[in-house]
Design an enzyme around this catalytic site. Sequence first.
Site, PDB file in Angstrom:
ATOM      1  CG  ASN A   1      40.838  88.041  39.914  1.00 19.87           C
ATOM      2  OD1 ASN A   1      41.380  88.620  40.821  1.00 19.87           O
ATOM      3  ND2 ASN A   1      39.895  87.292  40.184  1.00 19.87           N
TER       4      ASN A   1
ATOM      5  CE  LYS B   1      40.731  84.931  42.291  1.00 15.95           C
ATOM      6  NZ  LYS B   1      39.657  83.349  42.480  1.00 15.95           N
TER       7      LYS B   1
ATOM      8  CG  HIS C   1      35.629  86.691  41.637  1.00  9.33           C
ATOM      9  ND1 HIS C   1      35.407  86.504  42.974  1.00  9.33           N
ATOM     10  CD2 HIS C   1      36.135  86.862  40.615  1.00  9.33           C
ATOM     11  CE1 HIS C   1      35.944  85.037  41.312  1.00  9.33           C
ATOM     12  NE2 HIS C   1      36.501  85.476  41.072  1.00  9.33           N
TER      13      HIS C   1
ATOM     14  CD  GLU D   1      37.563  84.848  44.892  1.00 14.98           C
ATOM     15  OE1 GLU D   1      38.405  85.064  44.965  1.00 14.98           O
ATOM     16  OE2 GLU D   1      38.026  82.966  43.981  1.00 14.98           O
TER      17      GLU D   1
ATOM     18  CD  GLU E   1      35.462  84.041  37.687  1.00 12.15           C
ATOM     19  OE1 GLU E   1      36.694  83.977  36.440  1.00 12.15           O
ATOM     20  OE2 GLU E   1      35.107  84.879  38.282  1.00 12.15           O
TER      21      GLU E   1
HETATM   22  P1  PGA Z   1      41.166  80.522  38.880  1.00 18.63           P
HETATM   23  O1  PGA Z   1      39.927  81.585  39.434  1.00 18.63           O
HETATM   24  O2  PGA Z   1      41.642  80.603  37.503  1.00 18.63           O
HETATM   25  O3  PGA Z   1      42.171  80.659  40.053  1.00 18.63           O
HETATM   26  O4  PGA Z   1      39.769  79.480  39.031  1.00 18.63           O
HETATM   27  C1  PGA Z   1      39.602  82.541  38.364  1.00 18.63           C
HETATM   28  C2  PGA Z   1      38.887  83.806  39.020  1.00 18.63           C
HETATM   29  O5  PGA Z   1      38.594  83.765  40.126  1.00 18.63           O
HETATM   30  O6  PGA Z   1      38.754  84.854  38.453  1.00 18.63           O
END
Ligand code: PGA
Length: 265
Positions: free
Chosen positions: A13, A15, A100, A102, A173
């Site tokens: 991912n 982002k 997600h 976020e 997550e």
């Molecule tokens: P991270 O993020 O591996 O940077 O903790 C995982 C995600 O948000 O899918």
Amino acid sequence: MLKKQQSKLVVANWKMHGCLTSNDVLLHAFTQRAVTLEPQVRLAVCVPYPYLAQAQNRLTSTSIEYGVQDVSAHTHGAYTGEVAASMVAEFGATLAIVGHSERRIFHMESSELVAAKAQRALESGITPIICVGETLDERQAGKTNSIVYTQLAAVLDRLDDEADVARLIVAYEPFWAIGTGQIPAVQQIKQVYGAIRAQLMEKAVNIHVPLLYGGSLKPDNALELFSQSDIDGALIGAASLSAVDFLEISAAVSIALSENQDDSK
Ligand code: PGA
């Protein structure tokens, strides 16, 4: 009998990171390495929308799947800034992350909105990776299972057809583990998995929906997690922006799968 997934899926991912040049370097490294892994290791990359054509160009003739990090809850129309699942499908994408944390937290996305997004993805032939997970406050208040249940129930309630349930992927997550370097104990992950599995069974008894884990996964904790047969893969943020880290994690999956095969002989 519930059929167990034999493969494990490792999803990058990205982002809101990357540029054409750095993406090319990463995709080149991923494709070079993908061929050396156990065939049951599925690699995928979820890119920012503008890089979908680049992913299509670089990955179409490889085993690496690709997708996006969100889709609209609408099919088309006057929704400025939104991207429809059908548009994403035109670029050969097969995966879309939805819900997600976020997006749930920074963009106030409700579970109902996430469910509509999952449905739009399915309608366009795209597999939604539905993210669920609790905040630290929710965990400390003992609400983890009920939060995760509600998030997933919104999606399951919309799906009448077992065939659609069979196309889902769920990623657990915990928000407090994302990008923080903190990771739940294996037992804590298994406890949540048990609850998710029971919830899925209520809806579709004979279907094994892959359950991924995401949050601070790194080369040094990957093998322990992937050795758990009930963890079907991972969603990887920061570590997927480093070819070395992402490929070490993928190699850990490959090792875990070959060890599992040896154990079952
Ligand atoms: P991270 O993020 O591996 O940077 O903790 C995982 C995600 O948000 O899918």
